[in-house]
Design an enzyme around this catalytic site. Structure first.
Site, PDB file in Angstrom:
ATOM      1  CE1 TYR A 141      38.391  43.743  42.313  1.00 37.15           C
ATOM      2  CE2 TYR A 141      40.732  44.224  42.392  1.00 37.15           C
ATOM      3  CZ  TYR A 141      39.422  44.633  42.531  1.00 37.15           C
ATOM      4  OH  TYR A 141      39.136  45.934  42.865  1.00 37.15           O
ATOM      5  CE  LYS A 145      37.601  47.360  39.620  1.00 41.52           C
ATOM      6  NZ  LYS A 145      36.316  48.007  39.889  1.00 41.52           N
TER       7      LYS A 145
END
Length: 154
Positions: A141, A145
């Site tokens: 994640y 990002k």
């Protein structure tokens, strides 16, 4: 003024949509066919079905908009196939920003995560100005990002 909000079916995206509505902005939201739209219940928004991985649907969703608020992301602590993080968070961001350029969007806002703030070597608290690197990002994640931020900055 019309704005497209991605991720409005989620907590943060829904708050962004509500804030824009309060500010008098006409809000259009991008939803997937399988999205739970309960968070949009009662909101005066225009719903457009599309997907971050379908560039044509993004062009349709952005038509007539002047602003883009890209809040959508794939968030999970784990996935059986981590490729989903890269597809949605990186490729999806690349797609929506390419569609925004084609649509002549005047203002774009990208929602990232605190997890992409750099970690100072001396152990002090990081800020948005602290240099960050992909090697500092733990998990798919945060890594995606961070990579998505790099796409936005292009």
């Amino acid at each position: 003024m019309k704005a497209l909000v991605t991720g409005a079916t989620g907590f943060v995206g829904g708050a962004v949509a509500r804030g824009l509505i309060r500010a008098g902005v006409d809000v259009r939201v991008l939803t997937r066919s399988q999205s739970d739209t309960q968070n949009l219940s009662g909101l005066p928004v225009e719903r457009v079905e599309g997907d971050l991985l379908n560039p044509a649907s993004l062009q349709t969703a952005l038509a007539g908009c002047q602003q883009l608020y890209h809040v959508a992301a794939y968030y999970a602590l784990w996935a059986k196939d981590p490729a989903i993080f890269y597809e949605i968070n990186v490729t999806g961001t690349r797609n929506v920003f390419a569609a925004a350029r084609l649509a002549g969007i005047q203002r774009t806002v990208y929602c990232s995560t605190i997890g992409t703030i750099g970690l100072p070597a001396n152990g002090a608290l990081g800020t948005e100005d602290t240099p960050a690197s992909l090697e500092q990002m733990a998990g798919h994640y945060k890594r995606t990002k961070y990579l998505a931020e790099q796409e936005v900055l292009k």
